[in-house]
Design an enzyme around this catalytic site. Structure first.
Site, PDB file in Angstrom:
ATOM      1  CG  ASP A 345      -1.920   1.046   1.398  1.00 24.38           C
ATOM      2  OD1 ASP A 345      -2.751   1.073   0.495  1.00 24.38           O
ATOM      3  OD2 ASP A 345      -1.786   2.062   2.292  1.00 24.38           O
ATOM      4  CD  GLU A 381      -2.193   2.066  -3.630  1.00 26.50           C
ATOM      5  OE1 GLU A 381      -3.569   2.282  -3.816  1.00 26.50           O
ATOM      6  OE2 GLU A 381      -1.909   2.327  -2.309  1.00 26.50           O
TER       7      GLU A 381
END
Length: 691
Positions: A345, A381
């Site tokens: 993330d 990401e």
């Protein structure tokens, strides 16, 4: 108890069969106390000052402390927020290396290092003890019987098909799973769920965060929770709310069963920030252990945090011990829990240095040389909210990346926007404009149309506007730029024309994700028409909104499970779709990687690419090896049918139609080479050359 110096070599609580070694890093502490609790975590039995400090690691060894012992830390040092230090020994702190958690966080003002409500805010000092409301770390025995036949699937990159799911949300509404397993780790590997994953044909299940996390106080007061789990407090402990007993063993049992079925397990991991938030957040672990080491602080005013994540603070991986913690965590999940990969993330934050994102940052360099992580899949990401945070295409060759450029282009294309065929051609062939450098191949691009964050696929074609009222923020949260198309009606409808168009567009998007070169990612529930009622930010909805609704399973018009299975079958059949070599056009010997064709089957020229409002794209992917057939793909996003000619190739007498997304049942039809036919409105067609 007999206390000795122990060793600083392994951080956390390490049981060796006779006793337990405790080791905690803190560069700026003055004293560290280990606190032992009863089995319920309610009564503090003893405080033991760790006797030794070696290279900023405080450590001690206790005989007769065995697995099951609950513990925490109190750390002494200066409380000087203006200098970056927030030590407060009145606060029980969770071990950053805790392998198991006992109890849940019970919110109160005692969890804050300062007096809430004080005019001096965080410059004040709070003396209340928070131990009663804190989760405790548990000493664990890491041994586990994987069985002599436990074999990791080791799916090649080019064959990988990812299925993104939430542990609880995936199975909570499956009536064919025993009630005690629904919403748990065990539910993921139930026979019913494994059969469904096999029927789809996916190879890898990617789980939303399962690192131990807590629910924000603000959400709890609204009777909501951090459903998605992006509020990490413990990077080593599996979240206990998904298990009825021992979460570590429950998770490992699930991994073993999925591996037995040939399915990989990836984890979505959140190392970029923690649950402690900004300077007005609680003191639960890292902040009270060594705030100045763990977090990025503002250089000119270290009272405040340098926030690249939008969550109040950012974890500072330029510090060697913080980097060590993240690397130790990753290796732990691979070696102890046998996971097959990670999705990071806001990965840009992890690779930041003093001057922003660095391709040779400490974190990326450490990962590159690590022999354990060399065996697993790494997906970034590739953005955060800081300056220069958008880094799609910027990660090293070892990594794959979520490609939001694919998502945006294909949403715009199938929503009816014209003049996109140039960009769509790149997105369907691996996005070479982004990833063709530094030895990277098509597998660098993780292609997705929907993920947990945003509309589901059903909602993408049912809503033009977000409907997040249930989140309690007056519909201000979540993106307002969804590139969606409600097909003429906002929300559910019985209008057969609208229902048919929505199904058609769902099929087109799924077909493209699975025909595009790169790694396909499918959101759990999209195969059965799961809806969130237009909520595009269901992070706090641990209820019917956030759970996958399986009502569409086996229902004609809703269930696309077999359609996805058919598309994955085509992907397996034609290695061109799984290529790890960048495509070229016509070669001197007449062979080719890709031929872009006009509707009349002529090779496209520059003027054809600039055709005003063009919505028709057709191309042939050449065979990868001798004896293999070419594959001809037609995308027609126009609202009307378009006549086109099948490619005229002397070595192929006919073209066999393998896909027409407008057909409810796929029919195999042969067309002569050079024959004329029509692409229906808003359709995807696939043909294979036949000699």
């Amino acid at each position: 108890m007999r206390l000795s110096a122990g060793t600083p070599s392994r951080l956390g609580a390490s049981w060796d069969g006779r006793g337990t070694n405790f080791a905690l890093f803190s560069a700026n502490a003055q004293r560290v106390e280990l606190c032992l609790f009863d089995n319920q975590g309610r009564r503090e039995l003893e405080r033991i000052r760790l006797p030794e400090r070696s290279e900023d690691v405080w450590h001690g060894y206790l005989n007769d402390v065995a697995p099951g012992q609950l513990y925490g830390y109190r750390v002494y040092g200066p409380y000087e927020p203006e200098h970056g230090h927030r030590f407060n020994p009145n606060k029980l702190l969770l071990d950053p290396y805790a392998k198991r958690l006992a109890g849940r966080l019970v919110w109160s003002d005692a969890h804050f290092g300062y007096r809430t409500g004080s005019a001096r805010e965080d410059l004040s000092f709070d003396r209340r003890d928070n131990a009663r409301g804190m989760p405790k770390a548990v000493v664990v025995d890491e041994t586990f019987n994987w069985g002599r036949r436990e074999i990791r699937p080791n799916i090649p990159w080019e064959d990988t098909i990812i299925y993104e799911a939430h542990v609880k949300g995936l199975t909570q509404k499956r009536d064919d799973i025993p009630p005690n397993l629904r919403g748990t780790y065990g539910g993921l590997s139930s026979p019913v769920m494994i059969d469904h994953l096999k029927r789809l044909g996916v190879t890898t299940i990617e789980l939303l965060p399962i690192h131990g996390f807590v629910d924000d106080r603000m959400l709890v007061e609204k009777k909501l929770v951090n459903y998605w789990g992006y509020n990490t407090l413990s990077f080593f402990a599996p979240e206990p709310r998904y298990s009825q007993d021992n979460p570590l063993d429950a998770f490992r049992t699930t991994v073993a069963r999925l591996h037995d079925a040939g399915i990989e397990v990836m984890l979505d991991v959140v190392y970029n920030h923690t649950a402690e938030g900004n300077h007005l957040g609680p003191t639960l672990s890292f902040r009270g252990i060594d705030n100045a080491s763990y977090y990025w602080l503002m250089p000119d005013n270290p009272r405040y945090y340098d926030d690249f994540t939008g969550c109040g603070s950012s974890v500072n991986l330029t510090h060697p011990r913080v980097l060590q913690m993240v690397m130790d965590s990753l290796r732990y999940w691979v070696e102890v829990c046998h996971v097959d990969g990670f999705r990071f993330d806001l990965a840009t934050t992890l690779a930041r240095g003093p001057n922003g994102f660095e391709r040779n940052s400490s974190f990326l360099t450490a990962v590159r040389q690590d022999p354990v992580l060399a065996t697993v899949k790494l997906v970034a990401e590739p953005w955060d909210l800081g300056l220069g945070g958008y880094q799609v295409g910027g990660f090293p060759s070892q990594w794959s990346e979520w490609n939001d450029r694919y998502r945006s282009a294909m949403r715009r294309y199938w929503s009816g926007e014209g003049s996109l065929i140039g960009e769509v051609s790149s997105r369907m062939t691996g996005s070479s404009d982004l990833f063709n450098h530094s030895g990277r191949t098509q597998r660098a691009s993780v292609n997705h149309i929907t993920v947990h964050d945003g509309f589901t696929l059903s909602d993408l074609f049912s809503y033009n506007e977000k409907h997040n009222e249930a989140n309690g923020e007056d519909n201000r949260d979540g993106s307002s730029d969804n590139l969606s198309n409600n097909c003429g009606h906002e929300g559910p409808t019985d209008d057969p024309a609208v229902v048919a168009m929505r199904r058609q567009l769902r099929k087109n998007q799924l077909a493209c994700v699975l025909l595009a070169q790169g790694l396909p990612l499918i959101l759990a529930g999209d195969e059965v028409g799961n809806s969130q009622g237009g909520n595009n930010n269901a992070y706090c909805q641990d209820n019917e909104i956030g759970w996958v609704g399986w009502e569409g399973l086996n229902q004609e018009g809703d269930d696309l499970t077999d359609f996805i299975g058919h598309m994955i079958g085509l992907r397996k059949q034609f290695s061109q779709l799984r290529s790890h070599r960048w495509l070229d056009g016509r070669r001197p010997d007449g062979s080719y990687g890709v031929l872009w064709l006009t509707p009349s089957a002529d090779e496209m020229k520059e003027s054809d690419w600039n055709f005003p409002e063009g919505r028709f794209l057709a191309y042939v992917l050449g065979p990868m090896e001798q004896g293999q057939a070419p594959i001809f793909i037609v995308l027609n996003a126009a609202p009307e049918e378009i006549e086109f000619t099948l490619p005229k190739m002397t070595e192929y007498a006919s073209w066999k139609q393998l896909l027409n997304t407008t057909e409810s049942q796929q029919k195999t039809t042969d067309f002569a080479s050079g024959a004329e036919t029509k692409a229906p409105p808003r359709s995807v067609l696939v043909f294979a050359g036949s000699a």
